[in-house]
Design an enzyme around this catalytic site. Structure first.
Site, PDB file in Angstrom:
ATOM      1  N   ASP A  44       0.838  -1.191   0.000  1.00  0.00           N
ATOM      2  CA  ASP A  44       0.000   0.000   0.000  1.00  0.00           C
ATOM      3  C   ASP A  44       0.880   1.250   0.000  1.00  0.00           C
ATOM      4  OD1 ASP A  44      -2.491  -1.268   0.036  1.00  0.00           O
ATOM      5  OD2 ASP A  44      -2.444  -1.491   2.223  1.00  0.00           O
ATOM      6  N   TYR A  72       6.095  -8.428   8.553  1.00  0.00           N
ATOM      7  CA  TYR A  72       5.889  -6.992   8.708  1.00  0.00           C
ATOM      8  C   TYR A  72       6.178  -6.557  10.135  1.00  0.00           C
ATOM      9  CZ  TYR A  72       3.129  -7.504   4.394  1.00  0.00           C
ATOM     10  OH  TYR A  72       2.710  -7.787   3.122  1.00  0.00           O
TER      11      TYR A  72
END
Length: 314
Positions: A44, A72
């Site tokens: 994103d 992440y």
């Protein structure tokens, strides 16, 4: 022409597609002469970190490693939610209830790896419905039904909590939306949440430690990319990328020549060389065929999926 993968440390505020455009533009070549680029898993715009950019013939391998695990790191803000699940949109709802401790959050996080996790994709996503991305509908205030997807959360750690912000790391299957994971975590504790930050630190066996910032890569002549630690040669892309490892099989010069000329009848004799521990009737999929150190073919579900002639990479 180069063939392989480039490990890019994507900055905040730019889409994955824009990263490709910036790299192509930086080559200084006319549009028709610029290298073909593709990415191995989008990020994103608000997220930073590892973006695997496939170059030249390397773009033909992206489908084989898109399903690799991702890792992440980021920050979750509890008590508030936004339309997109991240900080790029205004707060849409608030809750007075906040987690009491890092231990309480960790206990809730553990549940995602102990039982199947069905995740409903967010409206703010590039998933298409009737040819239109969901985020376009979301911006019009339209919400449609989405089918839940099974996601695998193999490790979810909460490292710090200073109310209302918690720091976390998570290793998950490809296609997992971390924005939704944060919202679902909060829901378990009777509150709301959105992401304050998100950074991809690993993709398969590729690490952010070997990536270089987009700005530096754009300032580096394309001809010197193979000398960078951020470069992965074509012949080692799949072996390096797969978290669990793909099965490799050495083939002879005769078999290689036959494959290049489209003689698929040699497949049974190639599969006959599989190690005894592997089934000839149901060989591993995908099965990587190597001629020396060169990746020259891929067998998927007992069928020849792709052949990569060596002259295409000269």
């Amino acid at each position: 022409m180069l063939h392989g993968a480039l490990l890019v440390d994507k900055p905040v505020g730019i889409s994955s597609f824009a990263v490709l455009a910036e790299l192509q533009k930086s080559t200084g070549l006319p549009r028709k002469e610029r290298p073909k680029l593709g990415h191995g898993g989008t990020l994103d715009p608000f997220a930073t970190g590892l973006l695997v950019v496939c170059v030249g013939e390397g773009t033909k391998l992206s489908q084989y490693f898109l399903k690799s695990q991702k890792k992440y790191e980021g920050e979750i803000v509890f008590g508030t939610s936004t339309a997109s699940g991240d900080f790029t949109n205004e707060v849409t709802a608030t809750s007075p209830h906040l987690p009491e401790s890092v231990e309480q959050i960790q206990l809730a996080a553990n549940g995602f790896s102990l039982e199947p996790y069905l995740q409903v994709p967010p409206m703010y996503s590039a998933i298409k419905q009737q040819g239109k991305p969901l985020y376009e509908l979301a911006r019009q205030g339209i919400e449609v039904a989405r089918e839940a997807r099974l996601c695998e959360i193999s490790d979810f750690k909460i490292s710090d909590y200073l109310p209302p912000v918690a720091k976390f790391s998570v290793t998950c299957s490809a296609g997992t939306y971390i924005r939704v994971l944060a919202e679902d975590l909060a829901k378990k504790m009777g509150t709301l949440a959105h992401l304050k930050s998100l950074r991809r630190v690993a993709s398969g066996n590729f690490s952010i430690q070997n990536a270089l910032p987009l700005k530096i890569l754009c300032e580096t002549p394309m001809a010197t990319w193979p000398s960078l630690p951020a470069w992965v040669p074509f012949d080692s892309m799949l072996g390096a990328y797969s978290a669990r490892g793909y099965t490799k099989l050495q083939i002879s010069a005769e078999h290689y020549t036959a494959l290049v000329y489209g003689q698929k009848a040699v497949l049974p004799s190639i599969l006959a060389n599989l190690p005894p521990a592997l089934s000839h009737d149901a060989p591993p999929s995908p099965l990587l065929l190597y001629f020396g150190t060169h990746l020259v073919g891929i067998i998927s579900h007992s069928q020849l999926d792709r052949v990569f002639p060596l002259q295409n990479r000269e």
